[in-house]
Design a protein around this motif. Structure first.
Motif, PDB file in Angstrom:
ATOM      1  N   GLY A   1      55.215 -11.760  -3.735  1.00  0.00           N
ATOM      2  CA  GLY A   1      54.209 -12.611  -3.477  1.00  0.00           C
ATOM      3  C   GLY A   1      54.307 -14.007  -3.607  1.00  0.00           C
ATOM      4  O   GLY A   1      55.314 -14.694  -4.022  1.00  0.00           O
ATOM      5  N   PRO A   2      53.447 -14.843  -3.167  1.00  0.00           N
ATOM      6  CA  PRO A   2      53.583 -16.212  -3.137  1.00  0.00           C
ATOM      7  C   PRO A   2      53.630 -16.838  -4.440  1.00  0.00           C
ATOM      8  O   PRO A   2      53.167 -16.317  -5.435  1.00  0.00           O
ATOM      9  N   LYS A   3      54.151 -18.190  -4.467  1.00  0.00           N
ATOM     10  CA  LYS A   3      54.381 -18.738  -5.662  1.00  0.00           C
ATOM     11  C   LYS A   3      52.794 -19.165  -6.447  1.00  0.00           C
ATOM     12  O   LYS A   3      51.952 -19.608  -5.522  1.00  0.00           O
ATOM     13  N   PRO A   4      52.463 -19.064  -7.616  1.00  0.00           N
ATOM     14  CA  PRO A   4      51.350 -19.342  -7.986  1.00  0.00           C
ATOM     15  C   PRO A   4      50.842 -20.841  -7.774  1.00  0.00           C
ATOM     16  O   PRO A   4      51.938 -21.604  -7.819  1.00  0.00           O
ATOM     17  N   ALA A   5      49.766 -21.070  -7.638  1.00  0.00           N
ATOM     18  CA  ALA A   5      49.432 -22.538  -7.433  1.00  0.00           C
ATOM     19  C   ALA A   5      49.519 -23.290  -8.773  1.00  0.00           C
ATOM     20  O   ALA A   5      49.689 -24.659  -8.724  1.00  0.00           O
ATOM     21  N   PHE A   6      49.257 -22.839  -9.971  1.00  0.00           N
ATOM     22  CA  PHE A   6      49.276 -23.212 -11.328  1.00  0.00           C
ATOM     23  C   PHE A   6      50.269 -22.559 -11.846  1.00  0.00           C
ATOM     24  O   PHE A   6      50.359 -21.569 -12.020  1.00  0.00           O
ATOM     25  N   SER A   7      50.707 -23.442 -12.994  1.00  0.00           N
ATOM     26  CA  SER A   7      51.552 -22.958 -14.065  1.00  0.00           C
ATOM     27  C   SER A   7      50.731 -22.848 -15.411  1.00  0.00           C
ATOM     28  O   SER A   7      49.315 -23.497 -15.425  1.00  0.00           O
ATOM     29  N   ARG A   8      51.058 -22.141 -16.509  1.00  0.00           N
ATOM     30  CA  ARG A   8      50.377 -22.088 -17.600  1.00  0.00           C
ATOM     31  C   ARG A   8      50.191 -23.542 -18.269  1.00  0.00           C
ATOM     32  O   ARG A   8      49.146 -24.005 -18.925  1.00  0.00           O
ATOM     33  N   ALA A   9      51.259 -24.443 -18.117  1.00  0.00           N
ATOM     34  CA  ALA A   9      51.405 -25.722 -18.738  1.00  0.00           C
ATOM     35  C   ALA A   9      50.293 -26.711 -17.814  1.00  0.00           C
ATOM     36  O   ALA A   9      49.401 -27.353 -18.507  1.00  0.00           O
ATOM     37  N   ASP A  10      49.961 -26.400 -16.550  1.00  0.00           N
ATOM     38  CA  ASP A  10      49.038 -27.003 -15.768  1.00  0.00           C
ATOM     39  C   ASP A  10      47.603 -26.686 -16.415  1.00  0.00           C
ATOM     40  O   ASP A  10      46.760 -27.579 -16.765  1.00  0.00           O
ATOM     41  N   ILE A  11      47.364 -25.749 -16.628  1.00  0.00           N
ATOM     42  CA  ILE A  11      46.139 -25.012 -17.283  1.00  0.00           C
ATOM     43  C   ILE A  11      45.915 -25.467 -18.580  1.00  0.00           C
ATOM     44  O   ILE A  11      44.846 -25.824 -18.690  1.00  0.00           O
ATOM     45  N   ALA A  12      46.799 -25.162 -19.502  1.00  0.00           N
ATOM     46  CA  ALA A  12      46.646 -25.996 -20.675  1.00  0.00           C
ATOM     47  C   ALA A  12      46.330 -27.382 -20.617  1.00  0.00           C
ATOM     48  O   ALA A  12      45.712 -27.977 -21.461  1.00  0.00           O
TER      49      ALA A  12
ATOM     50  N   CYS B   1      40.332 -25.375  -8.397  1.00  0.00           N
ATOM     51  CA  CYS B   1      40.274 -24.102  -8.094  1.00  0.00           C
ATOM     52  C   CYS B   1      38.900 -23.181  -8.365  1.00  0.00           C
ATOM     53  O   CYS B   1      38.230 -23.877  -9.039  1.00  0.00           O
ATOM     54  N   GLY B   2      38.841 -22.082  -8.054  1.00  0.00           N
ATOM     55  CA  GLY B   2      37.572 -21.320  -8.306  1.00  0.00           C
ATOM     56  C   GLY B   2      37.624 -20.619  -9.631  1.00  0.00           C
ATOM     57  O   GLY B   2      38.751 -20.411 -10.274  1.00  0.00           O
ATOM     58  N   THR B   3      36.510 -20.815 -10.327  1.00  0.00           N
ATOM     59  CA  THR B   3      36.537 -19.899 -11.789  1.00  0.00           C
ATOM     60  C   THR B   3      36.898 -18.661 -11.699  1.00  0.00           C
ATOM     61  O   THR B   3      37.994 -18.133 -12.786  1.00  0.00           O
TER      62      THR B   3
END
Length: 235
Positions: free
Chosen positions: A21-32, A58-60
């Motif tokens: 599948g496609p590469k995720p738009a965000f990493s865990r580091a981005d979210i943190a 992004c959407g919740t």
């Protein structure tokens, strides 16, 4: 809820992306990082999946695909700020090394005032938490004690740091919420204390007040508390 597991799960054991599948738009580091920015700016209670999603654009519901539960988000946040620790080569003086590490922890909690609320063994096995524990144990390599005892000492030191930092943070936040200055309140409370001591009902308090009625050296109190914990382990 999309992505929410029905069984216990460790967020660190969950792949950041599937093999296909496609590469995720965000990493865990981005979210943190987004969650930490919100907590630092608006307070811990302001952190929500909705706000973090808005910060990222992004959407919740999409965010739940990365972070199934809000508790996972807290773990990511704590691990993110724990990345700031410096781990120099142990000096051979385990007491000095642990005291230096404790001062780093206290400063980190002062920068991120929400951290004491998350200090729990539940969040103790993230990558940076494990690095912290491994380094702490390496400082104790020369100490003749079981690993269980060493872990107890590290936990006690962490408790001292968390308690003192939390008290400092609570005092500062309370002062900011009052319609008068901290100095004004201190003067009023000191005046009341003096009037009560003067009644003669509290001779030991009177002796203590006469011995030292000056301002409390909070840094000195912190260091003495740490040293007493370490003294209890020294043999």
């Amino acid at each position: 809820m999309v992505g929410r597991p029905a069984v216990p799960e460790v967020i660190w054991a969950r792949p950041e992306r599937a093999g296909r599948g496609p590469k995720p738009a965000f990493s865990r580091a981005d979210i943190a990082a987004a969650a930490v920015r919100i907590a630092d700016a608006e307070g811990f209670d302001a952190v929500s999946m909705r706000k973090v999603a808005a910060e990222l654009g992004c959407g919740t519901m999409s965010l739940y695909n990365y972070v199934p539960r809000k508790e996972n988000l807290y773990e990511l946040m704590l691990d993110a700020v724990s990345a700031g620790y410096e781990f120099p080569e142990p000096s051979g003086d385990w007491r000095a090394d642990l005291i230096a590490l404790a001062h780093q922890a206290r400063e980190m909690m002062r920068r991120h005032t929400w951290v004491p609320r998350l200090m729990s063994p539940v969040y103790g096995f993230s990558p940076n938490a494990l690095r912290y524990l491994e380094y702490s144990l390496s400082c104790l390599d020369g100490v003749d004690a079981r690993f269980g005892e060493k872990m107890e000492l590290i936990a006690m030191v962490t408790s001292v740091v968390t308690t003192y930092a939390a008290n400092e943070i609570d005092t500062a936040e309370r002062s900011r919420s009052l319609p008068w200055s901290e100095e004004q309140e201190h003067a009023v409370r000191t005046g009341y204390l003096i009037s009560q001591i003067a009644t003669g009902k509290y001779p030991r308090m009177a002796a203590a007040f006469a011995e030292d009625s000056g301002p409390i050296d909070l840094d000195g109190v912190f260091d003495r508390a740490l040293r007493r914990v370490l003294d209890s382990f020294d043999r």
